[in-house]
Scaffold this motif. Sequence first.
Motif, PDB file in Angstrom:
ATOM      1  N   ALA A 166      23.853   0.226  -8.306  1.00 23.44           N
ATOM      2  CA  ALA A 166      22.767  -0.739  -8.187  1.00 23.44           C
ATOM      3  C   ALA A 166      21.990  -0.781  -9.497  1.00 23.44           C
ATOM      4  O   ALA A 166      22.166   0.079 -10.365  1.00 23.44           O
ATOM      5  N   VAL A 167      21.115  -1.760  -9.591  1.00 24.88           N
ATOM      6  CA  VAL A 167      20.095  -1.741 -10.637  1.00 24.88           C
ATOM      7  C   VAL A 167      18.900  -0.985 -10.071  1.00 24.88           C
ATOM      8  O   VAL A 167      18.426  -1.303  -8.987  1.00 24.88           O
ATOM      9  N   TYR A 168      18.457   0.001 -10.808  1.00 30.59           N
ATOM     10  CA  TYR A 168      17.348   0.844 -10.374  1.00 30.59           C
ATOM     11  C   TYR A 168      16.079   0.428 -11.114  1.00 30.59           C
ATOM     12  O   TYR A 168      16.078   0.298 -12.337  1.00 30.59           O
ATOM     13  N   TYR A 169      15.014   0.245 -10.343  1.00 31.86           N
ATOM     14  CA  TYR A 169      13.728  -0.163 -10.878  1.00 31.86           C
ATOM     15  C   TYR A 169      12.676   0.898 -10.577  1.00 31.86           C
ATOM     16  O   TYR A 169      12.650   1.464  -9.489  1.00 31.86           O
ATOM     17  N   CYS A 170      11.786   1.117 -11.534  1.00 33.02           N
ATOM     18  CA  CYS A 170      10.621   1.915 -11.223  1.00 33.02           C
ATOM     19  C   CYS A 170       9.421   0.983 -11.085  1.00 33.02           C
ATOM     20  O   CYS A 170       9.388  -0.101 -11.665  1.00 33.02           O
ATOM     21  N   ALA A 171       8.471   1.418 -10.284  1.00 36.01           N
ATOM     22  CA  ALA A 171       7.298   0.607  -9.989  1.00 36.01           C
ATOM     23  C   ALA A 171       6.095   1.528  -9.847  1.00 36.01           C
ATOM     24  O   ALA A 171       6.248   2.711  -9.528  1.00 36.01           O
ATOM     25  N   GLY A 172       4.903   0.975 -10.055  1.00 32.89           N
ATOM     26  CA  GLY A 172       3.723   1.801  -9.976  1.00 32.89           C
ATOM     27  C   GLY A 172       2.501   1.058  -9.484  1.00 32.89           C
ATOM     28  O   GLY A 172       2.391  -0.163  -9.625  1.00 32.89           O
ATOM     29  N   ASP A 173       1.608   1.814  -8.888  1.00 30.26           N
ATOM     30  CA  ASP A 173       0.309   1.288  -8.500  1.00 30.26           C
ATOM     31  C   ASP A 173      -0.607   2.468  -8.196  1.00 30.26           C
ATOM     32  O   ASP A 173      -0.122   3.590  -7.952  1.00 30.26           O
ATOM     33  N   THR A 174      -1.899   2.206  -8.191  1.00 31.21           N
ATOM     34  CA  THR A 174      -2.848   3.285  -7.943  1.00 31.21           C
ATOM     35  C   THR A 174      -3.035   3.561  -6.457  1.00 31.21           C
ATOM     36  O   THR A 174      -3.402   4.670  -6.086  1.00 31.21           O
ATOM     37  N   ARG A 175      -2.827   2.552  -5.636  1.00 29.66           N
ATOM     38  CA  ARG A 175      -3.017   2.724  -4.207  1.00 29.66           C
ATOM     39  C   ARG A 175      -1.760   2.306  -3.476  1.00 29.66           C
ATOM     40  O   ARG A 175      -1.489   1.114  -3.341  1.00 29.66           O
ATOM     41  N   VAL A 176      -1.012   3.293  -3.034  1.00 34.33           N
ATOM     42  CA  VAL A 176       0.212   3.027  -2.293  1.00 34.33           C
ATOM     43  C   VAL A 176       0.147   3.799  -0.992  1.00 34.33           C
ATOM     44  O   VAL A 176       0.220   5.030  -0.983  1.00 34.33           O
ATOM     45  N   SER A 177      -0.012   3.089   0.094  1.00 32.13           N
ATOM     46  CA  SER A 177      -0.086   3.745   1.398  1.00 32.13           C
ATOM     47  C   SER A 177       1.256   3.716   2.118  1.00 32.13           C
ATOM     48  O   SER A 177       1.491   4.526   3.027  1.00 32.13           O
ATOM     49  N   ARG A 178       2.096   2.783   1.713  1.00 32.54           N
ATOM     50  CA  ARG A 178       3.432   2.674   2.314  1.00 32.54           C
ATOM     51  C   ARG A 178       4.453   2.659   1.189  1.00 32.54           C
ATOM     52  O   ARG A 178       4.832   1.598   0.701  1.00 32.54           O
ATOM     53  N   PRO A 179       4.910   3.816   0.759  1.00 31.45           N
ATOM     54  CA  PRO A 179       5.759   3.912  -0.434  1.00 31.45           C
ATOM     55  C   PRO A 179       7.027   3.064  -0.392  1.00 31.45           C
ATOM     56  O   PRO A 179       7.520   2.648  -1.437  1.00 31.45           O
ATOM     57  N   ALA A 180       7.550   2.818   0.804  1.00 30.94           N
ATOM     58  CA  ALA A 180       8.819   2.102   0.914  1.00 30.94           C
ATOM     59  C   ALA A 180       8.681   0.592   0.798  1.00 30.94           C
ATOM     60  O   ALA A 180       9.696  -0.108   0.743  1.00 30.94           O
ATOM     61  N   TYR A 181       7.457   0.091   0.761  1.00 33.11           N
ATOM     62  CA  TYR A 181       7.238  -1.349   0.724  1.00 33.11           C
ATOM     63  C   TYR A 181       7.012  -1.805  -0.717  1.00 33.11           C
ATOM     64  O   TYR A 181       6.016  -1.434  -1.346  1.00 33.11           O
ATOM     65  N   SER A 182       7.873  -2.638  -1.232  1.00 30.33           N
ATOM     66  CA  SER A 182       7.774  -3.084  -2.621  1.00 30.33           C
ATOM     67  C   SER A 182       6.484  -3.851  -2.894  1.00 30.33           C
ATOM     68  O   SER A 182       5.977  -3.829  -4.015  1.00 30.33           O
ATOM     69  N   ALA A 183       5.934  -4.500  -1.887  1.00 30.14           N
ATOM     70  CA  ALA A 183       4.709  -5.276  -2.077  1.00 30.14           C
ATOM     71  C   ALA A 183       3.504  -4.402  -2.407  1.00 30.14           C
ATOM     72  O   ALA A 183       2.476  -4.911  -2.857  1.00 30.14           O
ATOM     73  N   GLU A 184       3.623  -3.096  -2.199  1.00 30.79           N
ATOM     74  CA  GLU A 184       2.531  -2.170  -2.490  1.00 30.79           C
ATOM     75  C   GLU A 184       2.363  -1.938  -3.993  1.00 30.79           C
ATOM     76  O   GLU A 184       1.351  -1.400  -4.413  1.00 30.79           O
TER      77      GLU A 184
END
Length: 122
Positions: free
Chosen positions: A90-108
Motif C-alpha cells: 500500500a501507500v503509507y501516509y502519516c498524519a497528525g493533529d493535536t486532538r485525536v480522540s478516535r485514532p482510527a478515523y482519518s477525519a480526526e
Amino acid sequence: VQLQASGGGLVQAGGSLRLSCAASGINFRSYFIGWFRQAPGKDREFVAGVGAGGATYYADSVKGRFTISRSNAKNTAFLQMNSLQPADTAVYYCAGDTRVSRPAYSAEYSYWGQGTLVTVSS
C-alpha cells in the motif's frame, strides 16, 4: 506545517521496513501521529497511532508485527514493520493533529504527509 513520510520500498514477504515521518512547523511533542495506508482500489485504513504521551494504538491486522514509536527530540515518528505480507502492500501516509480522540478515523487529522509506497512481493 509539513509531514514527510519516507522509508518505503520493495521487500520480500517476511521482510522488514522502517518508515519515518519527519515533522516541521509544529510543536511535534504535542501532536498525535497516526499511520494510515491505502492499497490499490481500497479505502484508506488506519494502521497505528502514537499519542503525545506515548500511548500506542494498532489495527488488528498489524498487531504483533508493526511497532509505532516517536522521537520528540528528532520531531520524527517511526513505524517498524516486521513479518511483512503481500497484503501490506500500500501507500503509507502519516498524519497528525493535536486532538485525536478516535485514532482510527482519518477525519480526526488535520495534517497529512505525501505517502510512501510499500510493496511486498510473495
